[in-house]
Design a protein around this motif. Structure first.
Motif, short mmCIF file in Angstrom:
data_model
loop_
_atom_site.label_atom_id
_atom_site.label_comp_id
_atom_site.label_asym_id
_atom_site.label_seq_id
_atom_site.Cartn_x
_atom_site.Cartn_y
_atom_site.Cartn_z
N GLY A 272 0.79 -1.22 0.00
CA GLY A 272 0.00 0.00 0.00
C GLY A 272 0.82 1.27 0.00
N HIS A 273 0.12 2.39 -0.22
CA HIS A 273 0.67 3.75 -0.21
C HIS A 273 -0.27 4.56 0.67
N SER A 274 0.25 5.10 1.76
CA SER A 274 -0.63 5.74 2.74
C SER A 274 -0.09 7.09 3.19
N LEU A 275 -1.02 7.94 3.61
CA LEU A 275 -0.71 9.23 4.23
C LEU A 275 -1.55 9.33 5.50
N VAL A 276 -0.88 9.45 6.66
CA VAL A 276 -1.62 9.50 7.93
C VAL A 276 -1.29 10.78 8.69
N ASP B 181 3.50 10.16 15.15
CA ASP B 181 3.60 11.02 16.33
C ASP B 181 3.45 12.46 15.88
N ALA B 182 2.32 13.08 16.22
CA ALA B 182 2.03 14.44 15.77
C ALA B 182 2.98 15.47 16.39
N HIS C 173 8.44 -4.81 18.66
CA HIS C 173 8.61 -3.51 18.02
C HIS C 173 7.24 -2.83 17.90
N GLU C 174 7.29 -1.53 17.66
CA GLU C 174 6.07 -0.77 17.44
C GLU C 174 6.41 0.44 16.58
N TYR C 175 5.59 0.70 15.56
CA TYR C 175 5.78 1.90 14.77
C TYR C 175 4.46 2.66 14.73
N VAL D 181 -1.04 3.05 14.83
CA VAL D 181 -0.05 2.36 15.66
C VAL D 181 -0.09 0.88 15.33
N TRP D 182 1.07 0.28 15.13
CA TRP D 182 1.17 -1.16 14.92
C TRP D 182 2.20 -1.74 15.88
N ASN D 183 1.77 -2.70 16.66
CA ASN D 183 2.64 -3.38 17.62
C ASN D 183 2.93 -4.79 17.13
#
Length: 291
Positions: free
Chosen positions: A24-28, A85-86, A80-82, A34-36
């Motif tokens: 995918g191609h995403s803009l958040v 972060d605003a 891990h977690e990515y 959050v993915w753990n």
């Protein structure tokens, strides 16, 4: 922007192949992203590359920024977690792929072993070009069958490994033609009985000069480059249960099967027979679906 494609596999096969789980191609801009790695389902390998903005990555107790031009390579499950972060950036735009398939995947493990999980990669490098094409073909439903999909993932992982080995210093078009031509020759003629002297003659170079300069562009000597191409091909052939290991050795340029076994074990970490046993499994026909 959040365009992603998932894949499911329905027809059983005796072959053991790489699979795309999703791409995918995403803009958040939302911190709910959050993915753990210990909480998400399934397994596999994920690569995510920042196109714009910045993300945040934690691996065990260490935390890193993932700015533009950087990506990470992670195995799932993992500590891990990515996340977005605003407080660090206004947005995070990225390209990503999640793959699964071959057990004991030495290619991705070798990349992580050499450079760690966080990687700096030029946007116009070969690995990124291949990944963009894979994404675009997914969007246009032009990926082909499961064998083509597996081959293209393998090509992408190899390009990533080669890029990392070069330290990210050289793009493909920056390598002198004489060295690119020699590498391409070895890519095609790995099964031939080639000596360093023959390679030097083909390049019109002194063998000592060739051994000094070739690693500047490929991070390995010419003979090690040839060895790696042979071992890469042998891993493909070992997935065919009808081929004897002696035949595979001969096809990959090794007349002595015992020596082939020693070289294979040194590069891959297991014997050819153990690698073959690890490939036993079932795969399925690929069908593109929109997530």
């Amino acid at each position: 922007m959040n365009t992603s494609y998932g894949f499911r596999y329905t027809t059983q096969s005796s072959e053991h192949l790489y699979q795309i789980i999703s791409i995918g191609h995403s803009l958040v801009r939302d911190e709910s992203y959050v993915w753990n790695g210990l909480k998400r389902s399934g397994g596999g390998l994920i690569f995510q590359y920042t196109l714009k903005g910045t993300g945040k990555l934690r691996i065990e107790k260490d935390t890193y920024a993932v700015p533009q031009g950087h990506g990470f390579l992670l195995h799932i499950p993992g500590d891990h977690e990515y996340a977005f972060d605003a407080s660090v950036a206004n947005e995070w735009e990225f390209l990503w792929i999640r793959i699964d398939g071959i057990e004991n995947d030495w290619l991705s493990k070798e990349v992580i072993r050499q450079r760690g999980a966080l990687l700096k990669i030029d946007h116009d490098s070969t690995p990124l070009q291949l990944l963009w094409t894979l994404y675009e073909d997914s969007a246009n439903n032009q990926l082909g069958d499961r064998y083509e999909v597996s081959l293209r993932i393998y090509e992408w992982l190899l390009s990533l490994q080669r890029y990392i080995r070069s330290g990210g210093t050289y793009l493909r078009n920056e390598i002198p033609d004489s060295y690119k031509e020699l590498a391409q020759f070895m890519d095609l003629h790995y099964s031939d009985d080639l000596s360093l002297e023959q390679l030097a003659d083909r390049s019109n170079m002194n063998k000592f000069h060739l051994c000094k300069m070739f690693p500047r562009y490929y991070q390995v000597t010419p003979m090690d480059y040839l060895r790696n191409r042979r071992i890469e091909k042998s891993t493909e052939l070992l997935r065919n249960p009808h081929l004897k290991i002696t035949e595979i050795a001969a096809r990959c340029g090794y007349s002595n099967v015992s020596y082939f076994g020693k070289v294979f074990h040194k590069v891959v970490g297991v014997s050819p027979s153990a690698f073959r046993e690890a490939q036993v499994g079932q795969e399925e026909e690929v069908i593109r679906v929109l997530e």
